[in-house]
Design an enzyme around this catalytic site. Structure first.
Site, mmCIF file in Angstrom:
data_model
loop_
_atom_site.group_PDB
_atom_site.id
_atom_site.type_symbol
_atom_site.label_atom_id
_atom_site.label_comp_id
_atom_site.label_asym_id
_atom_site.label_seq_id
_atom_site.Cartn_x
_atom_site.Cartn_y
_atom_site.Cartn_z
ATOM 1 N N ASN A 46 0.860 -1.178 0.000
ATOM 2 C CA ASN A 46 0.000 0.000 0.000
ATOM 3 C C ASN A 46 0.901 1.233 0.000
ATOM 4 O O ASN A 46 1.495 1.575 1.017
ATOM 5 C CB ASN A 46 -0.905 -0.006 1.237
ATOM 6 C CG ASN A 46 -1.812 1.219 1.299
ATOM 7 O OD1 ASN A 46 -1.924 1.977 0.345
ATOM 8 N ND2 ASN A 46 -2.462 1.418 2.433
ATOM 9 N N PHE A 47 1.002 1.876 -1.166
ATOM 10 C CA PHE A 47 1.883 3.040 -1.294
ATOM 11 C C PHE A 47 1.322 4.290 -0.614
ATOM 12 O O PHE A 47 2.031 5.283 -0.466
ATOM 13 C CB PHE A 47 2.137 3.348 -2.766
ATOM 14 C CG PHE A 47 3.043 2.376 -3.476
ATOM 15 C CD1 PHE A 47 3.678 1.349 -2.790
ATOM 16 C CD2 PHE A 47 3.256 2.483 -4.842
ATOM 17 C CE1 PHE A 47 4.518 0.457 -3.451
ATOM 18 C CE2 PHE A 47 4.093 1.601 -5.514
ATOM 19 C CZ PHE A 47 4.728 0.583 -4.825
ATOM 20 N N LYS A 48 0.025 4.248 -0.272
ATOM 21 C CA LYS A 48 -0.636 5.410 0.334
ATOM 22 C C LYS A 48 -0.404 6.649 -0.548
ATOM 23 O O LYS A 48 -0.430 6.549 -1.759
ATOM 24 C CB LYS A 48 -0.171 5.588 1.776
ATOM 25 C CG LYS A 48 -0.388 4.325 2.625
ATOM 26 C CD LYS A 48 -0.135 4.531 4.086
ATOM 27 C CE LYS A 48 -0.405 3.237 4.828
ATOM 28 N NZ LYS A 48 -0.275 3.381 6.294
ATOM 29 N N HIS A 107 -9.777 0.733 5.312
ATOM 30 C CA HIS A 107 -8.489 1.043 5.934
ATOM 31 C C HIS A 107 -8.680 2.054 7.057
ATOM 32 O O HIS A 107 -9.492 2.975 6.961
ATOM 33 C CB HIS A 107 -7.507 1.590 4.893
ATOM 34 C CG HIS A 107 -6.091 1.620 5.375
ATOM 35 N ND1 HIS A 107 -5.616 2.610 6.206
ATOM 36 C CD2 HIS A 107 -5.050 0.770 5.145
ATOM 37 C CE1 HIS A 107 -4.332 2.370 6.464
ATOM 38 N NE2 HIS A 107 -3.967 1.270 5.839
ATOM 39 N N GLU A 116 -4.918 -4.831 10.691
ATOM 40 C CA GLU A 116 -3.892 -3.834 10.947
ATOM 41 C C GLU A 116 -4.204 -3.086 12.242
ATOM 42 O O GLU A 116 -5.039 -2.181 12.241
ATOM 43 C CB GLU A 116 -3.809 -2.831 9.796
ATOM 44 C CG GLU A 116 -3.364 -3.416 8.475
ATOM 45 C CD GLU A 116 -3.064 -2.329 7.459
ATOM 46 O OE1 GLU A 116 -1.924 -2.261 6.997
ATOM 47 O OE2 GLU A 116 -3.968 -1.539 7.149
ATOM 48 N N GLY A 169 2.616 2.404 10.739
ATOM 49 C CA GLY A 169 3.528 3.509 10.515
ATOM 50 C C GLY A 169 4.295 3.961 11.742
ATOM 51 O O GLY A 169 4.990 4.971 11.706
ATOM 52 N N SER A 227 3.507 -2.018 10.401
ATOM 53 C CA SER A 227 4.971 -1.961 10.510
ATOM 54 C C SER A 227 5.633 -3.278 10.124
ATOM 55 O O SER A 227 6.638 -3.693 10.717
ATOM 56 C CB SER A 227 5.392 -1.516 11.907
ATOM 57 O OG SER A 227 4.953 -0.185 12.157
#
Length: 236
Positions: free
Chosen positions: A10-12, A95, A162, A168, A198
């Site tokens: 997931n590049f966000k 998400h 998650e 993050g 993470s």
């Protein structure tokens, strides 16, 4: 490790269109050259301005978000029509950043889920609790509430757990926490279960070795191709 693992990136809101195109083309070539694709099912979710045609031989391109409509007066959104242009039929829904930063509640999430389920999308459905919920000891009840209105028998469902407190932050849940939570989730659904929070090239192998962990959803560690390739190698 037996079954094929799912490794998703997931590049966000990171990387430009040019950077994304170069990255994914090189990733596709590396996966094809080294036969890694035989051991892992790879998906990449670029940011919306960097969506690429879903035509790669070793990986799937997915959308991080879309509105539950064909098209229309939805400023700032993309719809089914735009995804179809890229041949995309994979999407992230639920998400925690969509829930917390963009105020998508469970009703919104369930409506979006139903729309894309009806169109047979592969749905990476994200769930996870805050640190406050974790410390309260009510993780199972909270996670179950995030399945309200969700068809857990959707044949193209992938569940991504998650924990919000591990996204993050550089702090992953402990292996025991991951194992215990995935055991709870397995009682809710037989769909593949991914862990995200993470995940990096150093801890991926241990996480992927746990029972009921069918793959990983990777955030910041996926932004560097070599690190992401190391994570994919962990699925061997």
């Amino acid at each position: 490790m037996g079954q094929t693992k799912i490794v998703a990136a997931n590049f966000k809101c990171n990387l430009t269109r040019a950077q994304t195109k170069s990255y994914i083309e090189n990733l596709d070539s590396a996966l094809a050259r080294d036969f890694r694709a035989e051991s892992a099912r790879v998906a990449v979710f670029p940011n919306q301005s960097a969506l690429l045609e879903n035509k790669f031989s070793t990986l799937t391109i997915g959308a991080q978000n879309a509105t539950n409509a064909q098209n229309g007066a939805f400023t700032g959104e993309i719809g089914l029509e735009q995804l179809a242009e890229f041949g995309i039929n994979t999407i992230l829904i639920g998400h925690s950043e969509r829930r917390t930063l963009f105020y998508e509640n469970q009703k919104n999430v369930a409506q979006k889920f139903a729309f894309f389920k009806e169109r047979n999308f592969t749905i990476f459905y994200c769930i996870g609790e805050s640190l406050e919920v974790r410390q309260s000891g009510k993780v199972a009840e909270f996670l179950q509430s995030q399945f309200e209105g969700i068809d857990v028998k959707h044949k193209n469902l992938i569940i991504a757990y998650e924990p919000i407190w591990a996204i993050g932050t550089g702090v992953s849940a402990s292996l025991k926490e991951i194992q215990d939570t995935h055991k709870i989730l397995r009682s809710f659904s037989s769909a593949p279960l991914l862990y995200g929070g993470s995940v990096n090239e150093k801890n991926a192998k241990d996480i992927l070795s746990l029972p009921n962990v069918d793959g990983v959803l990777v955030g910041s560690a996926s932004l560097e191709k070599e690190k992401f390739l190391q994570i994919i190698d962990s699925a061997f």
